[in-house]
Write a protein that holds these residues in place. Structure first.
Motif, PDB file in Angstrom:
ATOM      1  N   TYR A 143       5.074  10.324   4.644  1.00 31.81           N
ATOM      2  CA  TYR A 143       4.862   9.508   3.454  1.00 31.81           C
ATOM      3  C   TYR A 143       6.042   9.567   2.495  1.00 31.81           C
ATOM      4  CZ  TYR A 143      -0.148   9.376   4.647  1.00 31.81           C
ATOM      5  OH  TYR A 143      -1.350   9.180   5.269  1.00 31.81           O
ATOM      6  N   ALA A 144       6.252   8.466   1.801  1.00 35.51           N
ATOM      7  CA  ALA A 144       7.058   8.463   0.583  1.00 35.51           C
ATOM      8  C   ALA A 144       6.065   8.600  -0.563  1.00 35.51           C
ATOM      9  CB  ALA A 144       7.854   7.175   0.459  1.00 35.51           C
ATOM     10  N   VAL A 145       6.217   9.656  -1.362  1.00 31.11           N
ATOM     11  CA  VAL A 145       5.252   9.944  -2.422  1.00 31.11           C
ATOM     12  C   VAL A 145       5.908   9.683  -3.780  1.00 31.11           C
ATOM     13  CG1 VAL A 145       3.712  11.653  -3.434  1.00 31.11           C
ATOM     14  CG2 VAL A 145       4.169  11.683  -0.961  1.00 31.11           C
ATOM     15  N   PHE A 146       5.405   8.656  -4.458  1.00 27.28           N
ATOM     16  CA  PHE A 146       5.883   8.299  -5.791  1.00 27.28           C
ATOM     17  C   PHE A 146       4.913   8.835  -6.837  1.00 27.28           C
ATOM     18  CE2 PHE A 146       7.553   5.139  -2.880  1.00 27.28           C
ATOM     19  CZ  PHE A 146       8.855   4.942  -3.313  1.00 27.28           C
ATOM     20  N   ALA A 175      -0.816   1.258   7.888  1.00 30.58           N
ATOM     21  CA  ALA A 175      -1.790   2.344   7.750  1.00 30.58           C
ATOM     22  C   ALA A 175      -2.229   2.371   6.294  1.00 30.58           C
ATOM     23  CB  ALA A 175      -1.170   3.675   8.168  1.00 30.58           C
ATOM     24  N   PRO A 176      -3.345   3.028   6.009  1.00 30.24           N
ATOM     25  CA  PRO A 176      -3.797   3.088   4.619  1.00 30.24           C
ATOM     26  C   PRO A 176      -2.775   3.770   3.712  1.00 30.24           C
ATOM     27  CG  PRO A 176      -5.560   3.745   6.110  1.00 30.24           C
ATOM     28  CD  PRO A 176      -4.313   3.665   6.929  1.00 30.24           C
ATOM     29  N   ASP A 177      -2.594   3.236   2.506  1.00 31.51           N
ATOM     30  CA  ASP A 177      -1.867   3.957   1.467  1.00 31.51           C
ATOM     31  C   ASP A 177      -2.878   4.366   0.403  1.00 31.51           C
ATOM     32  OD1 ASP A 177      -1.588   1.777  -0.883  1.00 31.51           O
ATOM     33  OD2 ASP A 177      -1.193   0.770   1.018  1.00 31.51           O
ATOM     34  N   PHE A 178      -2.517   5.350  -0.390  1.00 31.67           N
ATOM     35  CA  PHE A 178      -3.548   5.852  -1.298  1.00 31.67           C
ATOM     36  C   PHE A 178      -2.953   6.423  -2.579  1.00 31.67           C
ATOM     37  CE2 PHE A 178      -2.639   9.200   1.828  1.00 31.67           C
ATOM     38  CZ  PHE A 178      -2.380  10.310   1.029  1.00 31.67           C
ATOM     39  N   TRP A 233       0.938   7.485  -2.401  1.00 27.66           N
ATOM     40  CA  TRP A 233       1.410   7.859  -1.070  1.00 27.66           C
ATOM     41  C   TRP A 233       1.533   6.601  -0.200  1.00 27.66           C
ATOM     42  CZ3 TRP A 233       1.003  13.180   1.233  1.00 27.66           C
ATOM     43  CH2 TRP A 233       0.877  14.161   0.244  1.00 27.66           C
ATOM     44  N   ILE A 234       2.763   6.305   0.236  1.00 26.87           N
ATOM     45  CA  ILE A 234       3.030   5.139   1.075  1.00 26.87           C
ATOM     46  C   ILE A 234       3.416   5.631   2.467  1.00 26.87           C
ATOM     47  CG2 ILE A 234       4.350   3.008   1.352  1.00 26.87           C
ATOM     48  CD1 ILE A 234       2.734   3.068  -1.233  1.00 26.87           C
ATOM     49  N   PRO A 235       2.625   5.320   3.507  1.00 26.18           N
ATOM     50  CA  PRO A 235       2.971   5.767   4.859  1.00 26.18           C
ATOM     51  C   PRO A 235       4.206   5.018   5.371  1.00 26.18           C
ATOM     52  CG  PRO A 235       1.134   4.237   4.946  1.00 26.18           C
ATOM     53  CD  PRO A 235       1.406   4.482   3.493  1.00 26.18           C
ATOM     54  N   LEU A 236       5.062   5.717   6.082  1.00 26.04           N
ATOM     55  CA  LEU A 236       6.322   5.130   6.544  1.00 26.04           C
ATOM     56  C   LEU A 236       6.310   4.877   8.046  1.00 26.04           C
ATOM     57  CD1 LEU A 236       8.816   7.304   4.461  1.00 26.04           C
ATOM     58  CD2 LEU A 236       7.917   5.022   3.916  1.00 26.04           C
ATOM     59  N   ALA A 237       6.912   3.770   8.423  1.00 27.47           N
ATOM     60  CA  ALA A 237       7.007   3.408   9.848  1.00 27.47           C
ATOM     61  C   ALA A 237       8.035   4.291  10.529  1.00 27.47           C
ATOM     62  CB  ALA A 237       7.394   1.942   9.965  1.00 27.47           C
TER      63      ALA A 237
END
Length: 275
Positions: free
Chosen positions: A215-218, A249-252, A271-275
């Motif tokens: 994830y990239a977590v902002f 995929a789900p982001d949250f 949280w943005i899931p990364l390819a």
């Protein structure tokens, strides 16, 4: 040029030719899911809905000039018959094409102008942290909405407060807002809940299983009223500038002790899931 800007550029340049969502996404180097998410977040419409609205806007402007028959305008807008065009036009604008042609004006119509990035929504945010997380389940309440109708989400959290004690074996002190099951028309499922290892789902509750991912977590820091600006900046600037591609995929959102629900202020992780 970001993915959304590129997509709008392609559509405007080829406004009259047929497009599929998969073709447009491929031209922009994005997945159909990612492109739909971008359009819904920023435009309020799914990509193909935006394209239809733009074509109908151009048709309305042509009708208002009053020097063309309706059928050629309908064909240029991608409709195979006068009847199909009339239904779509009336559904979009609440007015018949013939009435616009007679009035020779579009001043009362909700026209869709070409999308441009809203610079006022771009804010300074910190670079993301990169984290790995295993699969987990969130259980809670859910609703279906679009990013244009997401005003139902605060109400959902209010309802969740009345049901959170029904979740079996919850991970205490951490709450999740999960965006999942994005559809081509822009609708998605939003789940407000807590993580749990339970397999039994009590009546009235819903679950989403989130796969293991990187994830990239902002972070959003401040009052929740500015949360949309943080999300807008993430999807329109931070991710493209960093060359990051979200996974399908789900982001949250993650809320813990750093966020105070009484004041609606604090720190929320995105949280943005990364390819």
């Amino acid at each position: 040029m970001g993915v959304l800007e590129k997509a709008v550029w392609y559509l405007e340049l080829n406004i009259g030719r047929p497009f599929t969502l998969a073709e447009l996404a491929d031209l922009c180097g994005a997945s159909p899911w990612h492109l739909t998410r971008l359009f819904q977040t920023n435009v309020g419409l799914a990509p193909m809905s935006y394209l239809r609205a733009r074509r109908l806007t151009i048709a309305a402007e042509a009708l208002a000039k009053g020097d063309q028959d309706i059928l050629p305008i309908a064909l240029d807008a991608g409709y195979g018959s006068h009847e199909a065009f009339t239904r779509a036009f009336a559904g979009c604008f609440g007015m018949l094409p013939s009435a616009v042609r007679l009035a020779r004006t579009t001043c009362n119509l909700p026209l869709m102008e070409p999308w441009t990035m809203n610079k006022d929504m771009i804010i300074d945010i910190a670079a993301p942290e990169f984290r790995e997380r295993g699969a987990f389940r969130v259980m809670g309440l859910s609703t279906r909405c679009t990013f244009e109708t997401n005003s139902v989400i605060p109400k959902l959290w209010g309802e969740f407060d009345q049901h959170c004690n029904e979740i079996p074996s919850p991970v205490a002190g951490v709450y999740y807002g999960v965006c999942c099951d994005m559809e081509a028309d822009g609708h998605f499922r939003y789940v407000a809940g807590q993580a749990t290892t339970a397999t039994h789902v009590p009546d009235g509750l819903d679950t989403v299983d989130i796969p293991a991912s990187r994830y990239a977590v902002f972070k959003h820091v401040g009052h929740i009223s500015d949360f949309n600006k943080t999300v807008y900046t993430i999807w329109n600037k931070a991710l493209p500038d960093a060359g990051l591609t979200p996974a399908k995929a789900p982001d949250f959102e993650l809320y813990d002790e750093r966020y105070d629900p009484k004041t609606s202020s604090g720190t929320v992780e995105i949280w943005i899931p990364l390819a």
